[in-house]
Motif scaffolding. Structure first.
Motif, PDB file in Angstrom:
ATOM      1  N   ALA A 427       0.975  -1.246   0.197  1.00 43.75           N
ATOM      2  CA  ALA A 427       0.054  -0.001  -0.123  1.00 43.75           C
ATOM      3  C   ALA A 427       0.935   1.456  -0.278  1.00 43.75           C
ATOM      4  CB  ALA A 427      -0.870  -0.063   1.189  1.00 43.75           C
ATOM      5  N   GLY A 428       2.027   1.204  -0.701  1.00 40.33           N
ATOM      6  CA  GLY A 428       2.900   2.204  -0.631  1.00 40.33           C
ATOM      7  C   GLY A 428       2.832   3.140  -1.787  1.00 40.33           C
ATOM      8  N   VAL A 429       3.979   3.669  -2.380  1.00 41.07           N
ATOM      9  CA  VAL A 429       3.969   4.885  -3.395  1.00 41.07           C
ATOM     10  C   VAL A 429       3.357   4.014  -4.792  1.00 41.07           C
ATOM     11  CG1 VAL A 429       5.372   5.945  -4.988  1.00 41.07           C
ATOM     12  CG2 VAL A 429       6.114   5.400  -2.799  1.00 41.07           C
ATOM     13  N   GLU A 430       3.333   2.722  -4.938  1.00 42.89           N
ATOM     14  CA  GLU A 430       2.571   2.174  -6.240  1.00 42.89           C
ATOM     15  C   GLU A 430       1.994   0.731  -5.670  1.00 42.89           C
ATOM     16  OE1 GLU A 430       4.890   3.538 -10.212  1.00 42.89           O
ATOM     17  OE2 GLU A 430       5.889   1.720  -9.077  1.00 42.89           O
ATOM     18  N   ARG A 431       0.861   0.528  -5.994  1.00 43.73           N
ATOM     19  CA  ARG A 431       0.010  -0.771  -5.676  1.00 43.73           C
ATOM     20  C   ARG A 431      -0.638  -1.207  -6.808  1.00 43.73           C
ATOM     21  NH1 ARG A 431      -3.230   3.283  -2.051  1.00 43.73           N
ATOM     22  NH2 ARG A 431      -1.655   4.228  -0.606  1.00 43.73           N
ATOM     23  N   ASP A 432      -0.858  -2.548  -6.554  1.00 36.95           N
ATOM     24  CA  ASP A 432      -1.903  -3.337  -7.498  1.00 36.95           C
ATOM     25  C   ASP A 432      -2.697  -4.415  -6.504  1.00 36.95           C
ATOM     26  OD1 ASP A 432      -0.259  -5.845  -6.645  1.00 36.95           O
ATOM     27  OD2 ASP A 432       1.131  -5.455  -8.421  1.00 36.95           O
ATOM     28  N   GLU A 433      -3.672  -5.096  -7.319  1.00 40.32           N
ATOM     29  CA  GLU A 433      -4.511  -5.654  -6.949  1.00 40.32           C
ATOM     30  C   GLU A 433      -4.075  -6.975  -6.128  1.00 40.32           C
ATOM     31  OE1 GLU A 433      -8.631  -8.467  -8.007  1.00 40.32           O
ATOM     32  OE2 GLU A 433      -7.757  -6.819  -9.307  1.00 40.32           O
ATOM     33  N   ARG A 469     -10.464   1.219  -5.347  1.00 41.91           N
ATOM     34  CA  ARG A 469     -10.285   2.324  -6.387  1.00 41.91           C
ATOM     35  C   ARG A 469      -9.749   1.918  -7.451  1.00 41.91           C
ATOM     36  NH1 ARG A 469     -11.147   7.546  -6.612  1.00 41.91           N
ATOM     37  NH2 ARG A 469     -11.645   7.898  -4.376  1.00 41.91           N
ATOM     38  N   ARG A 470     -10.224   1.247  -8.440  1.00 41.94           N
ATOM     39  CA  ARG A 470      -9.475   1.063  -9.839  1.00 41.94           C
ATOM     40  C   ARG A 470      -9.230   1.957 -10.772  1.00 41.94           C
ATOM     41  NH1 ARG A 470     -12.504  -4.829 -10.651  1.00 41.94           N
ATOM     42  NH2 ARG A 470     -11.883  -6.067  -8.686  1.00 41.94           N
ATOM     43  N   ALA A 475      -2.232  10.561  -5.040  1.00 43.57           N
ATOM     44  CA  ALA A 475      -1.074   9.786  -4.165  1.00 43.57           C
ATOM     45  C   ALA A 475      -1.429   8.418  -4.493  1.00 43.57           C
ATOM     46  CB  ALA A 475      -0.970  10.160  -2.832  1.00 43.57           C
ATOM     47  N   HIS A 476      -2.554   7.945  -4.810  1.00 42.14           N
ATOM     48  CA  HIS A 476      -2.977   6.752  -4.999  1.00 42.14           C
ATOM     49  C   HIS A 476      -2.622   6.225  -6.634  1.00 42.14           C
ATOM     50  CE1 HIS A 476      -5.332   2.841  -5.143  1.00 42.14           C
ATOM     51  NE2 HIS A 476      -6.014   3.441  -6.248  1.00 42.14           N
ATOM     52  N   PHE A 477      -1.487   5.147  -6.726  1.00 44.56           N
ATOM     53  CA  PHE A 477      -1.012   4.838  -8.138  1.00 44.56           C
ATOM     54  C   PHE A 477      -1.280   3.235  -8.159  1.00 44.56           C
ATOM     55  CE2 PHE A 477       1.627   3.780 -11.598  1.00 44.56           C
ATOM     56  CZ  PHE A 477       1.288   4.604 -12.451  1.00 44.56           C
ATOM     57  N   ARG A 478      -2.304   2.853  -8.817  1.00 46.34           N
ATOM     58  CA  ARG A 478      -2.227   1.554  -9.402  1.00 46.34           C
ATOM     59  C   ARG A 478      -1.593   1.208 -10.525  1.00 46.34           C
ATOM     60  NH1 ARG A 478      -6.850  -1.206  -6.882  1.00 46.34           N
ATOM     61  NH2 ARG A 478      -6.392  -2.997  -8.647  1.00 46.34           N
ATOM     62  N   PRO A 482      -3.193   2.111 -14.201  1.00 48.64           N
ATOM     63  CA  PRO A 482      -2.371   3.191 -14.450  1.00 48.64           C
ATOM     64  C   PRO A 482      -3.310   4.668 -14.720  1.00 48.64           C
ATOM     65  CG  PRO A 482      -1.757   2.270 -16.298  1.00 48.64           C
ATOM     66  CD  PRO A 482      -3.046   1.305 -15.451  1.00 48.64           C
ATOM     67  N   GLU A 483      -4.299   4.752 -15.379  1.00 48.41           N
ATOM     68  CA  GLU A 483      -4.917   6.079 -15.885  1.00 48.41           C
ATOM     69  C   GLU A 483      -6.168   6.344 -14.838  1.00 48.41           C
ATOM     70  OE1 GLU A 483      -3.918   7.543 -18.384  1.00 48.41           O
ATOM     71  OE2 GLU A 483      -2.315   6.117 -18.628  1.00 48.41           O
ATOM     72  N   PRO A 484      -6.454   7.660 -14.694  1.00 47.65           N
ATOM     73  CA  PRO A 484      -7.521   8.137 -14.037  1.00 47.65           C
ATOM     74  C   PRO A 484      -8.862   7.926 -14.476  1.00 47.65           C
ATOM     75  CG  PRO A 484      -6.638  10.014 -14.972  1.00 47.65           C
ATOM     76  CD  PRO A 484      -5.570   8.698 -15.286  1.00 47.65           C
ATOM     77  N   ALA A 485      -9.713   7.441 -13.764  1.00 48.86           N
ATOM     78  CA  ALA A 485     -11.151   7.157 -14.123  1.00 48.86           C
ATOM     79  C   ALA A 485     -11.848   8.829 -14.674  1.00 48.86           C
ATOM     80  CB  ALA A 485     -12.044   6.698 -13.116  1.00 48.86           C
ATOM     81  N   ALA A 486     -12.857   8.435 -15.630  1.00 50.37           N
ATOM     82  CA  ALA A 486     -13.241   9.361 -16.188  1.00 50.37           C
ATOM     83  C   ALA A 486     -13.853  10.489 -15.246  1.00 50.37           C
ATOM     84  CB  ALA A 486     -14.353   9.093 -17.152  1.00 50.37           C
TER      85      ALA A 486
END
Length: 512
Positions: A427-433, A469-470, A475-478, A482-486
């Motif tokens: 749950a750090g600088v970068e995250r994934d499922e 948050r997909r 600060a939340h980077f998955r 990698p792109e923001p939702a609309a």
């Protein structure tokens, strides 16, 4: 329980938000509870940069608000940002009248720093990087002179006392010898700070583990935007935890980020280079460190020989580690620094729970969105503290019958270390499922082993909100999204939501 007429306002925490609230609650009686020495275990004292306020001749609160909204990646409440920007000017001036020695030019103009994502120099500073210490010292002196405030040091708060029929009737403190003491309050103010202590590398006091969030959710409070944890990009990487900071003001003075070969890497990543928003710089530094290319803050030309006088705290930390920043670059790495999420609250601290207020970092007003604008944290704490104190000073005391409080267990050191490592990794600088699912597995394993602690409740809220948050935003980077939702939407979670998600995961695991 004490009679209604003598019940104080209880403030838990003695950082800037709690101290300012207590002062502005006069003449109502205030009992301030602090887990250690008065005012000496808060993140405020460690703050270096200063307070953001539109004090310059080329600035105004409207521009400050606009910068706040732009930095927040679509999640800042614009009306809150305007009230924050307008209010911070008066609050900084009030601190100066209290004795805080903010810097001025010889002609009387404010000497202001420019920090990341600000369009103007607008950070009021003290001694280059000593704002936090100066502010805390002035506030402690003011509270000690205030007849309406009583301070109780070394008071370990264990949780909140629920009111019969809903609400908060006070707090529970450790009375020693395995005993608990219930303290009745006309209102309870949580000023407990953030949750950097949940991470293996942080710039915060290690005891800041999201306790306030856990306590409030047990009374039904909503936690907003829990997934947004800000990582400061230039923690000094010398093997210390908590890590000392290389203040952002250094980059405002012209310090640059370089790799181990001496090449700058930020200009290729953002038009504002080293003064890009914190999330951008933190990810860049994180990737440099992870790749082995290294990340260093080079202030030799920007500050050089002036270091001992202009940035004393940074200079001392570096020299203690055998690094002379006048002659060599400073090794840096991102560290958990500030929680943009928190207990959903208005700018006056109201939480929607009768008798419960939350001010400062423990709260979430919508002022910071997905990525806090540098030095807005102390500004928000002042504005919230003043507004909350004034509301409480004029509030009518109401008798609240208390119900029996729930019990939280302390997390053993070995388990806390395991949690911190998992939070840093997943749950750090970068995250994934996959990583977030593994983090939830760790949390659930620790719950089975050690019981439900405050730290585990706070960690679960972050992990669950981050998993839901997909997209990537601020600060939340998955890395898997990698792109923001609309559409930008805030997240909102309750303890019931977290429990339901745990049941769903357990049921799904059993079926599989």
């Amino acid at each position: 329980m004490s009679p209604v007429s003598s019940r104080p306002i209880i403030v838990v925490g003695s950082g800037i938000a709690g101290l300012w609230t207590a002062l502005h609650a006069a003449p109502a009686p205030v009992l301030m509870l602090t887990s250690g020495a008065f005012g000496r275990q808060s993140a405020t004292e460690w703050a270096q940069g200063g307070i953001a306020a539109a004090l310059g001749e080329d600035d105004d609160p409207g521009q400050h608000a606009a910068d706040t909204v732009a930095a927040g990646a679509g999640l800042v409440d614009a009306a809150v940002a305007r009230r924050l920007a307008t209010g911070s000017v008066d609050q900084v001036r009030a601190l100066e009248r209290l004795g805080v020695g903010f810097e001025h030019h010889e002609d009387g103009r404010w000497a202001l720093s420019r920090e990341a994502a600000h369009s103007r120099a607008r950070v009021a500073r003290v001694g280059g990087d000593r704002a936090g210490t100066a502010i805390i010292n002035a506030l402690i002196s003011a509270v000690e002179r205030a007849d309406h405030v009583t301070v109780r040091e070394h008071a370990s708060v264990l949780g909140l006392v629920p009111a019969a029929g809903g609400g908060c009737a006070g707090v529970v403190v450790d009375a020693g010898g395995g005993r608990c003491e219930k303290l009745s309050a006309r209102a309870t103010v949580l000023a407990t700070g953030g949750l950097g202590g949940l991470y293996a590398l942080t710039t915060n006091p290690p005891g800041n583990q999201g306790q306030g969030l856990a306590w409030a959710t047990r009374l039904g409070a909503v936690v907003r935007d829990a997934e947004f944890v800000q990582f400061h990009p230039t923690a000094i990487d010398i093997g210390r935890n908590p890590a000392p900071l290389a203040t952002e003001a250094l980059r405002g003075e012209g310090a640059v980020l370089i790799d181990r070969r001496g090449k700058r890497f930020m200009p290729a990543l953002h038009p504002d280079a080293e003064l890009a928003p914190r999330d951008v710089v933190a990810r860049a530094v994180h990737r440099q460190v992870q790749s082995g290319a290294g990340a260093y803050l080079d202030a030799r030309e920007a500050v050089g020989a002036a270091f001992p006088e202009t940035f004393q705290a940074v200079f001392r930390a570096c020299m203690a580690a055998g690094i002379d920043p006048r002659r060599e670059p400073i090794p840096v790495a991102p560290a958990a620094h500030y929680h943009m999420g928190g207990i959903a609250a208005d700018l006056d601290g109201s939480t929607g729970i009768r008798g419960l207020f939350a001010v400062g970092e423990v709260s979430c007003t919508g002022a910071h969105g997905a990525n806090r604008l540098a030095s807005n944290s102390l500004a928000e704490a002042l504005v919230m503290g003043a507004r909350a104190g004034q509301v409480l000073a004029n509030a009518t005391d109401q008798a609240l019958r208390s119900a029996e409080p729930g019990r939280s267990v302390a997390l053993p050191r070995e388990s806390l270390d395991r949690l911190r490592s998992a939070m840093n990794a997943h749950a750090g600088v970068e995250r994934d499922e996959n990583g977030l699912v593994r983090l939830l597995d760790v949390i659930e394993d620790l719950e089975r082993k050690d019981g439900l602690s405050d730290a585990l409740v706070a960690a679960r809220l972050i992990a669950l909100a981050a998993l839901k948050r997909r997209e990537s935003r601020g600060a939340h980077f998955r890395t898997d999204y990698p792109e923001p939702a609309a559409e930008a939407r805030s997240s909102r979670l309750t303890l019931e939501d977290a429990a339901s998600a745990r049941t769903e995961r357990t049921t799904g695991s059993e079926r599989s």
